[in-house]
Design an enzyme around this catalytic site. Structure first.
Site, PDB file in Angstrom:
ATOM      1  N   SER A 113       0.788  -1.105   0.240  1.00  0.00           N
ATOM      2  CA  SER A 113      -0.040  -0.163   0.104  1.00  0.00           C
ATOM      3  C   SER A 113       0.695   1.169  -0.118  1.00  0.00           C
ATOM      4  O   SER A 113       1.917   1.195   0.278  1.00  0.00           O
ATOM      5  CB  SER A 113      -0.964   0.059   1.252  1.00  0.00           C
ATOM      6  OG  SER A 113      -0.024   0.047   2.415  1.00  0.00           O
ATOM      7  N   ASP A 114       0.068   2.272  -0.432  1.00  0.00           N
ATOM      8  CA  ASP A 114       1.047   3.586  -0.367  1.00  0.00           C
ATOM      9  C   ASP A 114       0.152   4.734  -0.054  1.00  0.00           C
ATOM     10  O   ASP A 114      -1.368   4.672  -0.419  1.00  0.00           O
ATOM     11  CB  ASP A 114       1.538   3.872  -1.596  1.00  0.00           C
ATOM     12  CG  ASP A 114       2.578   5.089  -1.450  1.00  0.00           C
ATOM     13  OD1 ASP A 114       3.557   4.800  -0.887  1.00  0.00           O
ATOM     14  OD2 ASP A 114       2.174   6.142  -1.832  1.00  0.00           O
ATOM     15  N   THR A 115       0.308   5.851   1.052  1.00  0.00           N
ATOM     16  CA  THR A 115      -0.429   6.903   1.474  1.00  0.00           C
ATOM     17  C   THR A 115       0.260   8.239   1.045  1.00  0.00           C
ATOM     18  O   THR A 115       1.307   8.241   1.100  1.00  0.00           O
ATOM     19  CB  THR A 115      -0.855   6.849   2.778  1.00  0.00           C
ATOM     20  OG1 THR A 115      -1.485   5.480   2.977  1.00  0.00           O
ATOM     21  CG2 THR A 115      -1.403   8.077   3.039  1.00  0.00           C
TER      22      THR A 115
END
Length: 194
Positions: free
Chosen positions: A73-75
């Site tokens: 994931s990435d934010t």
């Protein structure tokens, strides 16, 4: 506890993301590989987080077994048509928080689920509204909490979230780094489809 018919692999060193999987009662194993998080400058909003979440899965592709699902994931924080990632230093963190002061920004997280047969990418977006921040409040937060591992230079669950956030629209947990409902639903769909 819900038993997914797969072994869940989390490719994240983030203690928050690990805590979320534990709270969801999903057994998992942590596997980490170094990835240079660079994206093409033409990408916008979830295009960036989608790209980086997929990029983080690439080093694992040849080694995934048929009963394993990898979560990457990435934010990012999106403000003024630009992505705010993790700050490199105090000065950059101060500048980021100053730019968020008194305004609405978007927190965008992408989740990538990868098996040795398929890959699914989903994203979530939350609008976060900040009050006007005093310089001494920003300085106190940065000196006390050192949020250099957080996109946009803040953790909503920390002191700054308690005093600065006036309203959110969307998933609170997404702002913490993982939209848990979307992850859980995506895992259900992913495993049901086989």
């Amino acid at each position: 506890m819900i038993n997914f018919p797969y072994k869940i692999i989390l490719a994240s060193a983030s203690p928050r993301r690990q805590d979320f999987l534990k709270a969801l009662e999903i057994p998992f194993e942590i596997r980490l590989k170094e990835v240079e998080e660079v994206f093409p400058p033409t990408l916008k909003r979830e295009e960036i987080t989608n790209f980086l979440a997929i990029l983080k899965a690439e080093p694992f592709l040849k080694e995934l077994k048929k009963d394993e699902i990898l979560i990457t994931s990435d934010t990012i924080v999106w403000l003024d048509n630009a992505a705010l990632g993790k700050p490199k230093n105090y000065h950059e963190a101060f500048s980021m928080l100053k730019s968020l002061s008194g305004r609405m920004h978007e927190v965008i997280t992408s989740i990538c689920l990868t098996s040795n047969r398929k890959q699914v990418i989903k994203h979530d977006m939350t609008k976060v509204y900040f009050k006007e921040l005093k310089e001494e409040e920003i300085k106190f937060y940065l000196e006390s909490f050192k949020p250099y591992d957080k996109a946009g230079s803040y953790g909503i669950q920390e002191w700054i979230g308690l005093i600065a956030v006036t309203k959110i629209e969307g998933s609170y947990f997404n702002v913490m780094g993982l939209p848990t409902e979307k992850l859980y639903t995506s895992l259900e769909e992913f495993t049901a489809e086989g």
